[in-house]
Write an enzyme that holds these catalytic residues in place. Structure first.
Site, PDB file in Angstrom:
ATOM      1  N   ILE A  54      53.225  17.731  34.787  1.00  0.00           N
ATOM      2  CA  ILE A  54      53.484  18.163  33.404  1.00  0.00           C
ATOM      3  C   ILE A  54      52.330  19.011  32.894  1.00  0.00           C
ATOM      4  O   ILE A  54      51.169  18.642  33.060  1.00  0.00           O
ATOM      5  CB  ILE A  54      53.637  16.932  32.469  1.00  0.00           C
ATOM      6  CG1 ILE A  54      54.700  15.981  33.012  1.00  0.00           C
ATOM      7  CG2 ILE A  54      53.986  17.367  31.052  1.00  0.00           C
ATOM      8  CD1 ILE A  54      54.704  14.613  32.327  1.00  0.00           C
ATOM      9  N   CYS A  55      52.665  20.134  32.254  1.00  0.00           N
ATOM     10  CA  CYS A  55      51.631  20.945  31.605  1.00  0.00           C
ATOM     11  C   CYS A  55      51.660  20.624  30.112  1.00  0.00           C
ATOM     12  O   CYS A  55      52.525  21.094  29.382  1.00  0.00           O
ATOM     13  CB  CYS A  55      51.912  22.431  31.839  1.00  0.00           C
ATOM     14  SG  CYS A  55      50.710  23.498  31.043  1.00  0.00           S
ATOM     15  N   LEU A  56      50.753  19.763  29.692  1.00  0.00           N
ATOM     16  CA  LEU A  56      50.693  19.369  28.281  1.00  0.00           C
ATOM     17  C   LEU A  56      49.218  19.185  27.929  1.00  0.00           C
ATOM     18  O   LEU A  56      48.522  18.400  28.567  1.00  0.00           O
ATOM     19  CB  LEU A  56      51.483  18.062  28.078  1.00  0.00           C
ATOM     20  CG  LEU A  56      51.596  17.528  26.656  1.00  0.00           C
ATOM     21  CD1 LEU A  56      52.325  18.499  25.742  1.00  0.00           C
ATOM     22  CD2 LEU A  56      52.316  16.185  26.634  1.00  0.00           C
TER      23      LEU A  56
END
Lengths: 137, 199
Positions: free
Chosen positions: B91-93
């Site tokens: 996840i890119c967060l």
């Protein structure tokens, strides 16, 4: 009964004037002496109802403030956002942005990153945080 | 595991269980092992998104240095989203990386991931192929995301045309998921997907 006077302001510290919107003459009622209540049966009922309501209101307020003074409620400050233990059990510190933690938790966090653990404000130097002291009973 | 990490995860776990979101079925949290280092999260696909009606599982690994470092979280359920790798579930967060703050919790992180499903950031992608489709062929992106939600997350919308195309490639001896990835990547053009698989 009494709906028609809801918006009227009544000064209970002195005699007051009741305006009956259905065309009755203005009646002056002196709350100190009972005599002036005799002027109109309807007005008398309204005034009585009002004073009863006022007494009820005062009683409610005083019982409410008594509850607030229970010591247990006053002593709760919430939890430390880092260890989630109740604040106040260990020494506490506040950041200069106003967020409060256990002193140990905050110091540990600042070793990882020089930012507030809640709002991420950059914290550097001696003024970045300070201890909080609460007066005991 | 460091004392503070285990202690906090225990407290968090209790609080998540009491939360409104768990009661409402929005998020779930389960323990995977006894030493509190690994948990499994679950989020429901938000309404009015292609993920609606789907249930997405997340792997949560709690580092020794928690909560001073973020938990490591990835999707276990395959998902078609610009900010999630369709291959690994990474996840890119920002809050899972440099914007982590110790006051964040597993509950707030799960809710942030759920919010990411409603508001993708195609300009900061984790999966460049998905992000390109999101920007250039948005309608097809939505259909593909709905299809993946149906197949992998139990979503309600079955897209027969896509299922038939996957079956066509499977008939050539290709694995089902591999076929789906190729078709999704090449905008469901059977010829280009096949070409890529056999070159």
């Amino acid at each position: 009964m009494g709906n028609n006077i809801e918006d009227d302001v009544i000064d209970l510290t002195s005699s007051f004037t009741l305006v009956d919107q259905r065309g009755l003459a203005n009646v002056i009622i002196d709350l100190v002496s009972e005599d002036s209540f005799n002027s109109s049966l309807q007005t008398k009922c309204v005034a009585k109802k009002h004073s009863q309501a006022l007494t009820a209101c005062i009683e409610k307020n005083s019982s409410g403030s008594q509850k607030k003074e229970e010591p247990r409620i006053l002593k709760k400050f919430g939890d430390c956002p880092i260890c989630m233990e109740e604040l106040g059990k260990c020494p506490m510190s506040s950041t200069n942005c106003g967020h409060v933690f256990c002193s140990n938790c905050l110091e540990q966090s600042l070793k990882f990153e020089k930012r507030c653990p809640t709002c991420r404000k950059y914290l550097k130097g001696k003024l970045a945080y300070h201890p909080l002291y609460l007066s005991s009973d | 595991m460091a004392n503070i990490a285990a202690k906090r995860i225990k407290r968090e776990f209790k609080e998540v269980m009491k939360s409104e979101e768990v009661a409402g079925g929005d998020i779930k949290l389960e323990l995977v092992n006894d030493c509190w280092t690994e948990l499994q999260g679950e989020i429901s696909g938000p309404p009015d998104t292609p993920y609606e009606g789907g249930t997405f599982l997340l792997e949560i690994k709690v580092p020794e240095t928690y909560p001073f470092n973020p938990p490591k979280i990835r999707f276990m359920t395959k998902i078609w989203h610009p900010n999630v790798s369709s291959a690994t579930g990474a996840i890119c967060l920002d809050i899972l990386k440099d914007q982590w703050a110790a006051a964040l919790t597993l509950r707030t992180v799960l809710l942030s991931i759920q919010a990411l499903l409603s508001a993708a950031e195609p300009n900061d992608p984790q999966d460049a192929v998905v992000a390109k489709q999101y920007k250039e062929n948005h309608e097809l992106f939505e259909m593909t995301a709905k299809h993946w939600t149906n197949i992998y997350a139990g979503g309600p919308t079955c897209i027969c045309e896509f299922n038939q195309k996957v079956q066509r490639i499977q008939d050539m001896g290709i694995d089902e998921h591999q076929a789906r990835v190729a078709l999704s990547t090449y905008d469901w053009e059977l010829e280009r997907a096949t070409e890529q698989l056999f070159c």
